[in-house]
Design a protein around this motif. Sequence first.
Motif, PDB file in Angstrom:
ATOM      1  N   HIS A   1     -76.930  84.721  35.135  1.00  0.00           N
ATOM      2  CA  HIS A   1     -76.805  84.857  33.687  1.00  0.00           C
ATOM      3  C   HIS A   1     -76.416  83.508  33.095  1.00  0.00           C
ATOM      4  O   HIS A   1     -75.664  82.750  33.710  1.00  0.00           O
ATOM      5  N   MET A   2     -76.928  83.226  31.902  1.00  0.00           N
ATOM      6  CA  MET A   2     -76.568  81.989  31.230  1.00  0.00           C
ATOM      7  C   MET A   2     -76.509  82.241  29.727  1.00  0.00           C
ATOM      8  O   MET A   2     -77.377  82.894  29.162  1.00  0.00           O
ATOM      9  N   SER A   3     -75.458  81.710  29.119  1.00  0.00           N
ATOM     10  CA  SER A   3     -75.288  81.789  27.672  1.00  0.00           C
ATOM     11  C   SER A   3     -75.138  80.370  27.159  1.00  0.00           C
ATOM     12  O   SER A   3     -74.284  79.615  27.655  1.00  0.00           O
TER      13      SER A   3
ATOM     14  N   ASP B   1     -74.859  77.541  23.837  1.00  0.00           N
ATOM     15  CA  ASP B   1     -74.535  77.297  22.433  1.00  0.00           C
ATOM     16  C   ASP B   1     -74.976  75.868  22.129  1.00  0.00           C
ATOM     17  O   ASP B   1     -74.418  74.909  22.665  1.00  0.00           O
TER      18      ASP B   1
ATOM     19  N   GLN C   1     -68.329  76.861  33.440  1.00  0.00           N
ATOM     20  CA  GLN C   1     -68.472  76.456  32.055  1.00  0.00           C
ATOM     21  C   GLN C   1     -68.941  75.018  32.098  1.00  0.00           C
ATOM     22  O   GLN C   1     -68.384  74.195  32.830  1.00  0.00           O
TER      23      GLN C   1
ATOM     24  N   ALA D   1     -72.425  75.793  27.857  1.00  0.00           N
ATOM     25  CA  ALA D   1     -72.997  76.961  28.526  1.00  0.00           C
ATOM     26  C   ALA D   1     -71.964  77.639  29.406  1.00  0.00           C
ATOM     27  O   ALA D   1     -71.109  76.986  29.998  1.00  0.00           O
ATOM     28  N   ASP D   2     -72.070  78.959  29.462  1.00  0.00           N
ATOM     29  CA  ASP D   2     -71.383  79.762  30.472  1.00  0.00           C
ATOM     30  C   ASP D   2     -72.477  80.175  31.446  1.00  0.00           C
ATOM     31  O   ASP D   2     -73.511  80.725  31.034  1.00  0.00           O
TER      32      ASP D   2
END
Length: 127
Positions: free
Chosen positions: A52-54, A56, A84, A98-99
């Motif tokens: 998973h990657m989030s 911004d 992070q 990114a997380d």
Amino acid sequence: MRVYYSDTDAGGVVYHANYLNFFEHARTEMLRKAGFEQDTLLAQDLVFVVRHMSLDFVRPARFNQSLVVVTELVKAGAATLLFQQRLQDADGDIYCQADVKIGCISAQHFQPTRIPQAIKQELARVG
């Protein structure tokens, strides 16, 4: 790292997908700094995959900028790592963050497998 022309779009701004490459390279270098090479791990039936990657996107990075990717290990589970990451300049201004959740799998069976304790310890030490 330096932003190359090939990292940018027609406007001289880093193309959004290239941030993924920057972050991937930094995680690979962190693993290398911890004393582990991905080809050696593959030979031992271990592969790290993005689960998973989030992201911004804070401000646009541009052609020829000198930037650094800061990578921190936040949590080490039995078969996952949570990082992070942030791309920033020398003044600490953030361009993208990114997380990233990484899973450890068997290269042969593509099933989750435990991360060896030595890897978790060394990543915690360098990160």
